[in-house]
Design a protein around this motif. Structure first.
Motif, PDB file in Angstrom:
ATOM      1  N   VAL A   1      28.465  40.759  38.884  1.00  0.00           N
ATOM      2  CA  VAL A   1      28.609  39.323  38.629  1.00  0.00           C
ATOM      3  C   VAL A   1      28.958  38.599  39.932  1.00  0.00           C
ATOM      4  O   VAL A   1      29.858  39.022  40.652  1.00  0.00           O
ATOM      5  N   PRO A   2      28.232  37.477  40.253  1.00  0.00           N
ATOM      6  CA  PRO A   2      28.557  36.739  41.483  1.00  0.00           C
ATOM      7  C   PRO A   2      29.992  36.212  41.463  1.00  0.00           C
ATOM      8  O   PRO A   2      30.494  35.805  40.413  1.00  0.00           O
ATOM      9  N   ARG A   3      30.612  36.212  42.637  1.00  0.00           N
ATOM     10  CA  ARG A   3      32.000  35.763  42.753  1.00  0.00           C
ATOM     11  C   ARG A   3      32.181  34.322  42.262  1.00  0.00           C
ATOM     12  O   ARG A   3      33.177  33.993  41.624  1.00  0.00           O
ATOM     13  N   SER A   4      31.169  33.462  42.562  1.00  0.00           N
ATOM     14  CA  SER A   4      31.285  32.048  42.177  1.00  0.00           C
ATOM     15  C   SER A   4      31.370  31.913  40.656  1.00  0.00           C
ATOM     16  O   SER A   4      32.156  31.127  40.126  1.00  0.00           O
ATOM     17  N   GLU A   5      30.566  32.717  39.950  1.00  0.00           N
ATOM     18  CA  GLU A   5      30.588  32.669  38.477  1.00  0.00           C
ATOM     19  C   GLU A   5      31.951  33.154  37.951  1.00  0.00           C
ATOM     20  O   GLU A   5      32.557  32.529  37.068  1.00  0.00           O
ATOM     21  N   ALA A   6      32.436  34.258  38.539  1.00  0.00           N
ATOM     22  CA  ALA A   6      33.739  34.800  38.116  1.00  0.00           C
ATOM     23  C   ALA A   6      34.845  33.780  38.373  1.00  0.00           C
ATOM     24  O   ALA A   6      35.753  33.599  37.547  1.00  0.00           O
ATOM     25  N   ALA A   7      34.761  33.091  39.514  1.00  0.00           N
ATOM     26  CA  ALA A   7      35.794  32.104  39.879  1.00  0.00           C
ATOM     27  C   ALA A   7      35.812  30.954  38.883  1.00  0.00           C
ATOM     28  O   ALA A   7      36.873  30.454  38.509  1.00  0.00           O
ATOM     29  N   ARG A   8      34.607  30.548  38.449  1.00  0.00           N
ATOM     30  CA  ARG A   8      34.496  29.446  37.485  1.00  0.00           C
ATOM     31  C   ARG A   8      35.137  29.861  36.143  1.00  0.00           C
ATOM     32  O   ARG A   8      35.899  29.108  35.553  1.00  0.00           O
ATOM     33  N   ILE A   9      34.840  31.053  35.689  1.00  0.00           N
ATOM     34  CA  ILE A   9      35.399  31.520  34.407  1.00  0.00           C
ATOM     35  C   ILE A   9      36.918  31.609  34.513  1.00  0.00           C
ATOM     36  O   ILE A   9      37.642  31.140  33.635  1.00  0.00           O
ATOM     37  N   TYR A  10      37.391  32.180  35.618  1.00  0.00           N
ATOM     38  CA  TYR A  10      38.840  32.362  35.816  1.00  0.00           C
ATOM     39  C   TYR A  10      39.552  31.014  35.792  1.00  0.00           C
ATOM     40  O   TYR A  10      40.534  30.829  35.060  1.00  0.00           O
ATOM     41  N   ALA A  11      39.049  30.053  36.566  1.00  0.00           N
ATOM     42  CA  ALA A  11      39.718  28.747  36.678  1.00  0.00           C
ATOM     43  C   ALA A  11      39.650  27.987  35.362  1.00  0.00           C
ATOM     44  O   ALA A  11      40.639  27.403  34.921  1.00  0.00           O
ATOM     45  N   GLY A  12      38.480  28.033  34.699  1.00  0.00           N
ATOM     46  CA  GLY A  12      38.299  27.288  33.453  1.00  0.00           C
ATOM     47  C   GLY A  12      39.201  27.798  32.347  1.00  0.00           C
ATOM     48  O   GLY A  12      39.682  27.029  31.519  1.00  0.00           O
ATOM     49  N   ALA A  13      39.444  29.095  32.340  1.00  0.00           N
ATOM     50  CA  ALA A  13      40.176  29.705  31.237  1.00  0.00           C
ATOM     51  C   ALA A  13      41.671  29.431  31.291  1.00  0.00           C
ATOM     52  O   ALA A  13      42.395  29.811  30.388  1.00  0.00           O
ATOM     53  N   HIS A  14      42.128  28.747  32.373  1.00  0.00           N
ATOM     54  CA  HIS A  14      43.549  28.414  32.395  1.00  0.00           C
ATOM     55  C   HIS A  14      43.842  27.196  31.528  1.00  0.00           C
ATOM     56  O   HIS A  14      44.974  26.952  31.165  1.00  0.00           O
ATOM     57  N   SER A  15      42.766  26.445  31.184  1.00  0.00           N
ATOM     58  CA  SER A  15      42.975  25.333  30.258  1.00  0.00           C
ATOM     59  C   SER A  15      42.577  25.733  28.837  1.00  0.00           C
ATOM     60  O   SER A  15      43.266  25.431  27.885  1.00  0.00           O
TER      61      SER A  15
END
Ligand SMILES: [Zn+2]
Length: 424
Positions: free
Chosen positions: A224-238
């Protein structure tokens, strides 16, 4: 008719070879390196060791245990007689030995088993489990679950316990990094938590890391590309991440950890076999699912060990041993299965890639009766018997000489592990 059947049965039974006695003596003398076990730290007074597993399997819903490990198994008194002598009260004898040997009790157990070095798969080491007899293999699954795990834990009662355990371990790792909660971004999480903890594990003497992932999800890890993982990680804090997205993040984290292990010179161990419990996803533990990981050119320098040899997928595992970075051990099979069955697995691997086969016990404190000492004894004696049977049959079929059989026994019991972990 009945007589003919009986005669046939007698013929096929006698056609099975016994272990060559000279070879059995050689095998008994080899000081082993045990690729995977859960030794318990000797404790005194009110001290209790709870670090022998990140996911202890003692609070699972009832399931059908394999015959050899059921309560009342004759293997337990056999192990106790061999280890503790003829005594009516094994528990008292153990306590007496523990008081006598103190911090050297676990070393004494290794001496009884002919094991020189045991890789100790534990959350933390501690007094009484010292290098070089015990080498640390910490757990890293907890890093893969930094988000809300409510949905995953709700699947069944066994998972509920497992995810609670992983969350507790992640808290411990965060605290060791001076944090109370995962940082807001993936970059910070990797920089401030994941990499420093792996580095601390390495400094603490780790030679490998362990994933119990098969207890938590299938062993298929997409790239999985890092950018996609970063988006999921950041979004899931809300908002809690949908399960499919969360799995993509886990996939990224697993591969990131594996590549960090390559940088730090740590091997990566996977539980790759059927496991304990009535909810265990056997199909999701097929080692073939790991193939894309072994084949990732970025991970070619990372050595992977498939613990428990993929049972029951031992045959599918065989061709994976041709990957330069793939190894297998036959632990767990040696207390769940009988020596003859294990010998067939070992023989197939030895005929294919003998440099990749590792001895291991998975000595684990299953219960008060079947402690890590007894489990270690059963797995050690079944493992050495199975190895002896496999080599005897190969000699008998003219595949190898006696000299080569002894050499193969040394490779499996110690030399392959010595090379893999660069031990003296
Ligand atoms: Zn284990």
């Amino acid at each position: 008719m009945r007589l003919a059947v009986l005669l046939l049965a007698a013929v096929s039974a006698s056609a099975q070879l016994d272990i060559d006695s000279q070879l059995a003596d050689e095998i008994a003398r080899i000081k082993a390196i045990d690729n995977h076990a859960h030794p318990v730290r000797p404790t005194f007074g009110n001290d209790k060791d709870t670090d022998f597993d990140a996911l202890p399997v003692d609070s699972m819903e009832a399931y059908t245990e394999p015959v050899r490990t059921r309560a009342g198994s004759p293997l337990v008194p056999e192990a106790d007689r061999a280890l503790f002598g003829a005594t009516r009260d094994v528990r008292a004898r153990k306590q007496q030995l523990l008081q006598e040997k103190r911090e050297s009790y676990a070393n004494w157990v290794l001496d009884q088993l002919g094991i020189e070095t045991m890789l100790a798969n534990r959350v933390a080491m501690g007094p009484g489990l010292a290098s070089p007899r015990f080498l640390w293999v910490p757990f890293e699954d907890a890093f893969m679950y930094p988000l809300n795990n409510g949905g995953l834990a709700a699947k069944n009662s066994d998972r509920k316990t497992f995810f609670a355990d992983e969350e507790r371990l992640l808290k411990r790792y965060l605290k060791e990094c001076g944090l109370a909660a995962p940082p807001a971004t993936l970059d910070l999480y990797l920089q401030k938590v994941v990499s420093p903890t792996l580095e601390r594990h390495k400094r603490g003497g780790a030679v490998a890391v362990k994933f119990e992932a098969a207890y938590l999800r299938p062993l298929q890890f997409a790239d999985v590309p890092r950018s996609e993982a970063a988006r999921i990680y950041a979004g899931a804090h809300s908002l809690p991440a949908p399960e499919a997205d969360y799995r993509r993040l886990q996939d990224f984290l697993l591969r990131f950890i594996a590549s960090e292990c390559g940088r730090l010179g740590l091997a990566v161990h996977f539980h790759a076999a059927a496991g304990a419990g009535g909810y265990f996803d056997v199909a999701g533990a097929n080692p073939l699912l790991l193939e894309p990981l072994f084949d990732d050119p970025k991970l070619r320098s990372v050595n992977f060990a498939m613990l428990h040899g993929g049972w029951p997928f031992t045959h599918q595992l065989t061709p994976l041993l041709s990957k330069p970075n793939a190894y297998a051990d036959f632990s767990q099979q040696t207390f769940v299965n009988y020596p003859r069955a294990v010998s067939e697995v070992i023989r197939e691997w030895l005929e294919y890639a003998p440099e990749k086969v590792l001895f291991a016990t998975d000595a684990y404190p299953f219960s008060d009766e079947m402690g890590w000492e007894e489990a270690g004894w059963v797995a050690n004696s079944t493992g050495r018997q199975a190895l002896g049977l496999a080599l005897t049959e190969m000699m008998h079929d003219g595949e190898i000489t006696r000299e080569r059989a002894v050499e193969l026994a040394r490779m499996v019991l110690r030399d392959n592990a010595r090379k893999l972990y660069k031990l003296n």
